[in-house]
Design a protein around this motif. Structure first.
Motif, PDB file in Angstrom:
ATOM      1  N   ALA A 278       0.820  -1.219   0.000  1.00 39.09           N
ATOM      2  CA  ALA A 278       0.000   0.000   0.000  1.00 39.09           C
ATOM      3  C   ALA A 278       0.852   1.266   0.000  1.00 39.09           C
ATOM      4  CB  ALA A 278      -0.940  -0.008   1.199  1.00 39.09           C
ATOM      5  N   THR A 279       2.044   1.194   0.588  1.00 38.80           N
ATOM      6  CA  THR A 279       2.901   2.385   0.680  1.00 38.80           C
ATOM      7  C   THR A 279       4.185   2.265  -0.147  1.00 38.80           C
ATOM      8  OG1 THR A 279       3.958   1.514   2.680  1.00 38.80           O
ATOM      9  CG2 THR A 279       2.015   2.952   2.977  1.00 38.80           C
ATOM     10  N   HIS A 280       4.306   1.198  -0.917  1.00 38.80           N
ATOM     11  CA  HIS A 280       5.511   0.995  -1.732  1.00 38.80           C
ATOM     12  C   HIS A 280       5.575   2.062  -2.831  1.00 38.80           C
ATOM     13  CE1 HIS A 280       8.352  -0.839  -4.507  1.00 38.80           C
ATOM     14  NE2 HIS A 280       8.744  -1.597  -3.487  1.00 38.80           N
ATOM     15  N   PRO A 281       6.752   2.652  -3.061  1.00 42.10           N
ATOM     16  CA  PRO A 281       6.880   3.708  -4.074  1.00 42.10           C
ATOM     17  C   PRO A 281       6.376   3.315  -5.466  1.00 42.10           C
ATOM     18  CG  PRO A 281       8.864   3.607  -2.749  1.00 42.10           C
ATOM     19  CD  PRO A 281       8.014   2.433  -2.345  1.00 42.10           C
ATOM     20  N   ALA A 282       6.572   2.074  -5.884  1.00 45.30           N
ATOM     21  CA  ALA A 282       6.107   1.654  -7.211  1.00 45.30           C
ATOM     22  C   ALA A 282       4.577   1.662  -7.271  1.00 45.30           C
ATOM     23  CB  ALA A 282       6.648   0.263  -7.548  1.00 45.30           C
ATOM     24  N   HIS A 283       3.928   1.202  -6.208  1.00 48.49           N
ATOM     25  CA  HIS A 283       2.465   1.222  -6.153  1.00 48.49           C
ATOM     26  C   HIS A 283       1.943   2.654  -6.095  1.00 48.49           C
ATOM     27  CE1 HIS A 283      -1.419   0.999  -3.837  1.00 48.49           C
ATOM     28  NE2 HIS A 283      -1.699   0.329  -4.933  1.00 48.49           N
ATOM     29  N   LEU A 284       2.576   3.498  -5.294  1.00 51.88           N
ATOM     30  CA  LEU A 284       2.153   4.896  -5.203  1.00 51.88           C
ATOM     31  C   LEU A 284       2.310   5.613  -6.537  1.00 51.88           C
ATOM     32  CD1 LEU A 284       3.604   5.826  -1.697  1.00 51.88           C
ATOM     33  CD2 LEU A 284       1.234   5.216  -2.286  1.00 51.88           C
ATOM     34  N   ARG A 285       3.354   5.263  -7.284  1.00 48.36           N
ATOM     35  CA  ARG A 285       3.561   5.857  -8.614  1.00 48.36           C
ATOM     36  C   ARG A 285       2.403   5.483  -9.547  1.00 48.36           C
ATOM     37  NH1 ARG A 285       7.696   3.155 -10.180  1.00 48.36           N
ATOM     38  NH2 ARG A 285       6.536   1.852 -11.613  1.00 48.36           N
ATOM     39  N   VAL A 286       2.008   4.209  -9.538  1.00 48.54           N
ATOM     40  CA  VAL A 286       0.891   3.759 -10.377  1.00 48.54           C
ATOM     41  C   VAL A 286      -0.386   4.487  -9.963  1.00 48.54           C
ATOM     42  CG1 VAL A 286      -0.617   1.799 -10.891  1.00 48.54           C
ATOM     43  CG2 VAL A 286       1.864   1.522 -10.968  1.00 48.54           C
ATOM     44  N   ARG A 287      -0.634   4.569  -8.681  1.00 48.00           N
ATOM     45  CA  ARG A 287      -1.839   5.258  -8.198  1.00 48.00           C
ATOM     46  C   ARG A 287      -1.862   6.711  -8.673  1.00 48.00           C
ATOM     47  NH1 ARG A 287      -2.463   5.789  -1.978  1.00 48.00           N
ATOM     48  NH2 ARG A 287      -1.274   7.645  -2.458  1.00 48.00           N
ATOM     49  N   ASP A 288      -0.715   7.374  -8.608  1.00 47.93           N
ATOM     50  CA  ASP A 288      -0.636   8.768  -9.064  1.00 47.93           C
ATOM     51  C   ASP A 288      -0.822   8.878 -10.575  1.00 47.93           C
ATOM     52  OD1 ASP A 288      -0.246   9.574  -6.457  1.00 47.93           O
ATOM     53  OD2 ASP A 288       1.921   9.845  -6.673  1.00 47.93           O
ATOM     54  N   GLU A 289      -0.258   7.935 -11.334  1.00 49.62           N
ATOM     55  CA  GLU A 289      -0.399   7.956 -12.795  1.00 49.62           C
ATOM     56  C   GLU A 289      -1.855   7.795 -13.214  1.00 49.62           C
ATOM     57  OE1 GLU A 289       2.162   4.790 -14.089  1.00 49.62           O
ATOM     58  OE2 GLU A 289       3.928   6.070 -14.112  1.00 49.62           O
ATOM     59  N   LEU A 290      -2.624   7.025 -12.444  1.00 52.56           N
ATOM     60  CA  LEU A 290      -4.020   6.789 -12.785  1.00 52.56           C
ATOM     61  C   LEU A 290      -4.897   7.999 -12.477  1.00 52.56           C
ATOM     62  CD1 LEU A 290      -4.376   3.112 -11.593  1.00 52.56           C
ATOM     63  CD2 LEU A 290      -4.087   3.948 -13.930  1.00 52.56           C
ATOM     64  N   GLY A 291      -4.477   8.813 -11.506  1.00 55.64           N
ATOM     65  CA  GLY A 291      -5.198  10.040 -11.187  1.00 55.64           C
ATOM     66  C   GLY A 291      -6.681   9.816 -11.013  1.00 55.64           C
ATOM     67  N   ASP A 292      -7.488  10.604 -11.727  1.00 54.87           N
ATOM     68  CA  ASP A 292      -8.938  10.509 -11.592  1.00 54.87           C
ATOM     69  C   ASP A 292      -9.565   9.620 -12.669  1.00 54.87           C
ATOM     70  OD1 ASP A 292      -8.716  12.121 -13.815  1.00 54.87           O
ATOM     71  OD2 ASP A 292     -10.175  13.599 -13.127  1.00 54.87           O
ATOM     72  N   LEU A 293      -8.761   8.753 -13.251  1.00 50.34           N
ATOM     73  CA  LEU A 293      -9.254   7.814 -14.261  1.00 50.34           C
ATOM     74  C   LEU A 293     -10.310   6.876 -13.685  1.00 50.34           C
ATOM     75  CD1 LEU A 293      -8.633   7.003 -17.230  1.00 50.34           C
ATOM     76  CD2 LEU A 293      -7.039   5.333 -16.302  1.00 50.34           C
ATOM     77  N   ARG A 294     -10.161   6.565 -12.406  1.00 54.02           N
ATOM     78  CA  ARG A 294     -11.088   5.656 -11.730  1.00 54.02           C
ATOM     79  C   ARG A 294     -12.270   6.450 -11.176  1.00 54.02           C
ATOM     80  NH1 ARG A 294      -6.382   4.420  -7.974  1.00 54.02           N
ATOM     81  NH2 ARG A 294      -6.276   6.588  -8.506  1.00 54.02           N
ATOM     82  N   ILE A 295     -13.484   6.002 -11.486  1.00 50.06           N
ATOM     83  CA  ILE A 295     -14.655   6.713 -10.972  1.00 50.06           C
ATOM     84  C   ILE A 295     -15.317   5.973  -9.808  1.00 50.06           C
ATOM     85  CG2 ILE A 295     -15.115   8.043 -13.050  1.00 50.06           C
ATOM     86  CD1 ILE A 295     -17.173   5.974 -13.875  1.00 50.06           C
ATOM     87  N   SER A 296     -15.010   4.694  -9.644  1.00 48.37           N
ATOM     88  CA  SER A 296     -15.448   3.962  -8.454  1.00 48.37           C
ATOM     89  C   SER A 296     -14.452   2.839  -8.193  1.00 48.37           C
ATOM     90  CB  SER A 296     -16.871   3.417  -8.605  1.00 48.37           C
ATOM     91  OG  SER A 296     -16.924   2.410  -9.581  1.00 48.37           O
ATOM     92  N   ARG A 297     -14.391   2.444  -6.917  1.00 45.61           N
ATOM     93  CA  ARG A 297     -13.411   1.437  -6.504  1.00 45.61           C
ATOM     94  C   ARG A 297     -14.031   0.589  -5.408  1.00 45.61           C
ATOM     95  NH1 ARG A 297      -9.632   0.647  -2.545  1.00 45.61           N
ATOM     96  NH2 ARG A 297      -7.592  -0.115  -3.209  1.00 45.61           N
ATOM     97  N   HIS A 298     -13.819  -0.727  -5.488  1.00 46.91           N
ATOM     98  CA  HIS A 298     -14.290  -1.673  -4.474  1.00 46.91           C
ATOM     99  C   HIS A 298     -13.125  -2.605  -4.150  1.00 46.91           C
ATOM    100  CE1 HIS A 298     -18.340  -0.339  -5.446  1.00 46.91           C
ATOM    101  NE2 HIS A 298     -17.965  -0.425  -6.710  1.00 46.91           N
ATOM    102  N   GLN A 299     -13.007  -2.971  -2.887  1.00 47.78           N
ATOM    103  CA  GLN A 299     -11.873  -3.791  -2.478  1.00 47.78           C
ATOM    104  C   GLN A 299     -12.306  -4.841  -1.467  1.00 47.78           C
ATOM    105  OE1 GLN A 299      -8.355  -1.625  -1.249  1.00 47.78           O
ATOM    106  NE2 GLN A 299      -7.929  -3.122   0.360  1.00 47.78           N
ATOM    107  N   VAL A 300     -11.675  -6.020  -1.571  1.00 49.11           N
ATOM    108  CA  VAL A 300     -11.824  -7.083  -0.576  1.00 49.11           C
ATOM    109  C   VAL A 300     -10.442  -7.694  -0.360  1.00 49.11           C
ATOM    110  CG1 VAL A 300     -12.833  -9.329  -0.049  1.00 49.11           C
ATOM    111  CG2 VAL A 300     -14.185  -7.612  -1.251  1.00 49.11           C
TER     112      VAL A 300
END
Length: 104
Positions: free
Chosen positions: A74-96
């Motif tokens: 969740a806090t790994h730099p590679a994951h954070l980079r992907v999350r930032d690259e996606l920006g507001d592309l995602r309009i809804s998110r669900h997680q389990v």
């Protein structure tokens, strides 16, 4: 005990072509994480083929060797980079997230 981490998204796209581009962008970014994250045993990105109204566009299925590895992801730099690259592309998110015993 392994931890399965499943995330589903709906993505922006005014046209089928824009939506397909968004899906491919997300897929390529997450698939680029393979081999970069300690404790990640498996990563798979699936695209919905049902096209039913209540379905999500994309699912991320990943498996971690421990809850600690998932927390580090969740806090790994590679994951954070992907999350930032996606920006507001995602309009809804669900997680389990759930634990699976070795015997299962």
């Amino acid at each position: 005990m392994t931890i399965k981490h499943i995330v589903m998204w709906n993505l922006r796209g005014e046209s089928p072509q824009e939506k397909a581009h968004a899906i491919e962008f997300l897929r390529s970014r997450f698939e680029g994480l393979r081999g970069q994250l300690p404790g990640m045993l498996q990563l798979e990105v699936g695209v919905d083929s049902s096209r039913v109204g209540y379905a999500c566009d994309v699912v991320l299925y990943s498996v971690f060797d421990s809850q600690e590895s998932l927390a580090s992801y969740a806090t790994h730099p590679a994951h954070l980079r992907v999350r930032d690259e996606l920006g507001d592309l995602r309009i809804s998110r669900h997680q389990v997230d759930y634990a699976v015993s070795e015997a299962a």
